[in-house]
Design an enzyme around this catalytic site. Structure first.
Site, PDB file in Angstrom:
ATOM      1  N   SER A 168       0.852  -1.187   0.000  1.00 41.82           N
ATOM      2  CA  SER A 168       0.000   0.000   0.000  1.00 41.82           C
ATOM      3  C   SER A 168       0.888   1.238   0.000  1.00 41.82           C
ATOM      4  O   SER A 168       1.609   1.479  -0.954  1.00 41.82           O
ATOM      5  CB  SER A 168      -0.951  -0.028   1.203  1.00 41.82           C
ATOM      6  OG  SER A 168      -1.859   1.043   1.152  1.00 41.82           O
ATOM      7  N   THR A 169       0.873   2.012   1.086  1.00 43.71           N
ATOM      8  CA  THR A 169       1.644   3.256   1.142  1.00 43.71           C
ATOM      9  C   THR A 169       3.135   2.986   0.905  1.00 43.71           C
ATOM     10  O   THR A 169       3.749   2.201   1.618  1.00 43.71           O
ATOM     11  CB  THR A 169       1.468   3.930   2.516  1.00 43.71           C
ATOM     12  OG1 THR A 169       0.087   3.962   2.844  1.00 43.71           O
ATOM     13  CG2 THR A 169       2.046   5.331   2.514  1.00 43.71           C
ATOM     14  N   HIS A 195      -2.866  -1.123  -3.144  1.00 45.29           N
ATOM     15  CA  HIS A 195      -4.027  -0.275  -2.919  1.00 45.29           C
ATOM     16  C   HIS A 195      -3.958   0.957  -3.818  1.00 45.29           C
ATOM     17  O   HIS A 195      -3.138   1.848  -3.591  1.00 45.29           O
ATOM     18  CB  HIS A 195      -4.113   0.151  -1.454  1.00 45.29           C
ATOM     19  CG  HIS A 195      -4.322  -0.997  -0.522  1.00 45.29           C
ATOM     20  ND1 HIS A 195      -3.943  -0.960   0.800  1.00 45.29           N
ATOM     21  CD2 HIS A 195      -4.888  -2.224  -0.705  1.00 45.29           C
ATOM     22  CE1 HIS A 195      -4.254  -2.099   1.391  1.00 45.29           C
ATOM     23  NE2 HIS A 195      -4.826  -2.890   0.490  1.00 45.29           N
ATOM     24  N   MET A 288       0.097   1.055   4.937  1.00 43.85           N
ATOM     25  CA  MET A 288      -0.635   1.480   6.111  1.00 43.85           C
ATOM     26  C   MET A 288      -1.731   0.458   6.429  1.00 43.85           C
ATOM     27  O   MET A 288      -2.336  -0.112   5.535  1.00 43.85           O
ATOM     28  CB  MET A 288      -1.251   2.858   5.837  1.00 43.85           C
ATOM     29  CG  MET A 288      -1.903   3.537   7.008  1.00 43.85           C
ATOM     30  SD  MET A 288      -2.326   5.265   6.592  1.00 43.85           S
ATOM     31  CE  MET A 288      -3.534   5.019   5.282  1.00 43.85           C
TER      32      MET A 288
END
Length: 356
Positions: A168-169, A195, A288
């Protein structure tokens, strides 16, 4: 208290971001700037903890600004503001490659100012806290206690047939580093949940395909899962792998979001566990939240090997930290070592010892 510098050429958007941030008592707006040139001077003057940065601005745009910021402040968190368009997606991916920490999308087709503020607030506040690590300081945190994952089932060979990745992040840059270091003859398919919203995943797959020796695609329904190909889950769709006859195919669906995400890593990992069982190499990169933890639990129970990116090289150690802290990681590795670990495993190397 986290101090934020808000950079956007639109007075309306600057006001909207400031109003959205004012809802959090742990955040203060240190200042605003209408373009990148002013922002660079204000960074030196105000010393903010984090910067929100528009991409399209006069005088100095966001791409130029992030490159200038990184020359002097390599670790200052920067969140880009992007539009949900092909142009916006392309520019955002360029900004991430240039060193931006993360991005949020500007509200589109939102009926009121209040709804716009709510949309921005829900996206940006968790990212600010995650990127600024406003929980327990890293130095004060005890190292996670890592229990041994379940052993491989009796009779299992440990031979891997697929790599499943969740991120993700910070994931676009981390995934690019892992995939780009793999050889053209890497003998396994790689399925990925990163994501990202629609449009972004297609642009990301195309960009990664150009830089990688492997073939990288945004997954479409019923694609055969083949060695040497990387399948990126499309934005707003969960991706699964399903076995039909002697082949395995991608399956896309729009079931409920999991962990507030669609696509979700847990959905992919559950399907991989059902289809490949212990013949899986699971990889959790920077991100995250905790998406991927439950899926990793299921994979580990089947005898799969799980690799987590370490904290030092993660932009946010939420997802890999959750897996490591639950004792599910056989190896916790710096980003630069993950590709070689995968190569050695598919070349017949022994599984990593569980961390504990």
């Amino acid at each position: 208290m986290v101090s934020v510098l808000v950079v956007d050429d639109s007075v309306v958007v600057r006001r909207l971001i400031v109003d959205a941030l004012s809802a959090d008592p742990g955040i203060t707006v240190a200042g605003t700037a209408p373009n990148g040139k002013v922002a660079l001077s204000k960074i030196e003057m105000l010393k903010p903890d984090i910067v929100t940065l528009d991409i399209e601005m006069p005088v100095m745009d966001g791409l130029t600004t992030i490159r200038e910021i990184r020359k002097v402040h390599p670790r200052l968190p920067v969140i880009m503001f992007s539009t949900l368009t092909s142009v916006g997606a392309s520019a955002t991916l360029e900004a991430l490659a240039a060193g931006a920490s993360d991005y949020v999308t500007k509200p589109a087709n939102v009926g009121s100012v209040a709804e716009s503020i709510k949309s921005v607030r829900e996206q940006i506040i968790p990212r600010i806290h995650a990127l600024c690590r406003t929980g327990t300081p890293r130095a004060a945190r005890p190292a996670p206690r890592l229990a041994a994952p379940p052993a491989r089932p009796a009779g299992g060979t440990g031979t891997a047939e697929i790599v499943a990745v969740g991120c993700s992040t910070g994931g676009p840059d981390a995934l690019a580093k892992v995939v780009n270091a793999l050889p053209a003859d890497f003998p396994l398919p790689i399925v990925v949940v990163q994501h990202m919203p629609q449009v972004f995943t297609k642009m990301f797959a195309e960009r990664l395909d150009r830089s990688s020796r492997l073939h990288v695609v945004e997954a479409r329904p019923e694609m055969p899962v083949k060695a040497g190909t990387v399948y990126i889950a499309p934005g707003d769709y969960h991706m699964e792998v399903v076995r039909r006859g002697t082949g395995v195919f991608t399956h896309l669906q729009q079931g409920p979001a999991e962990n507030f995400c669609r696509p979700a890593v847990d959905v992919l990992f559950r399907s991989v566990a059902q289809t490949y069982g212990g013949a899986t190499l699971g990889v959790i990169l920077t991100g995250m939240g905790q998406d991927g933890k439950r899926g990793s639990e299921l994979l580990a129970s089947k005898g799969a090997e799980i690799v987590a990116q370490d904290e030092a090289t993660s932009v946010v150690w939420g997802m890999p930290g959750a897996v490591a802290g639950a004792g599910l990681a056989h190896a916790i590795l710096p980003l630069k070592d993950i590709s070689q670990h995968l190569i050695s495993r598919v070349a017949g190397g022994r599984p990593a010892r569980p961390r504990g």
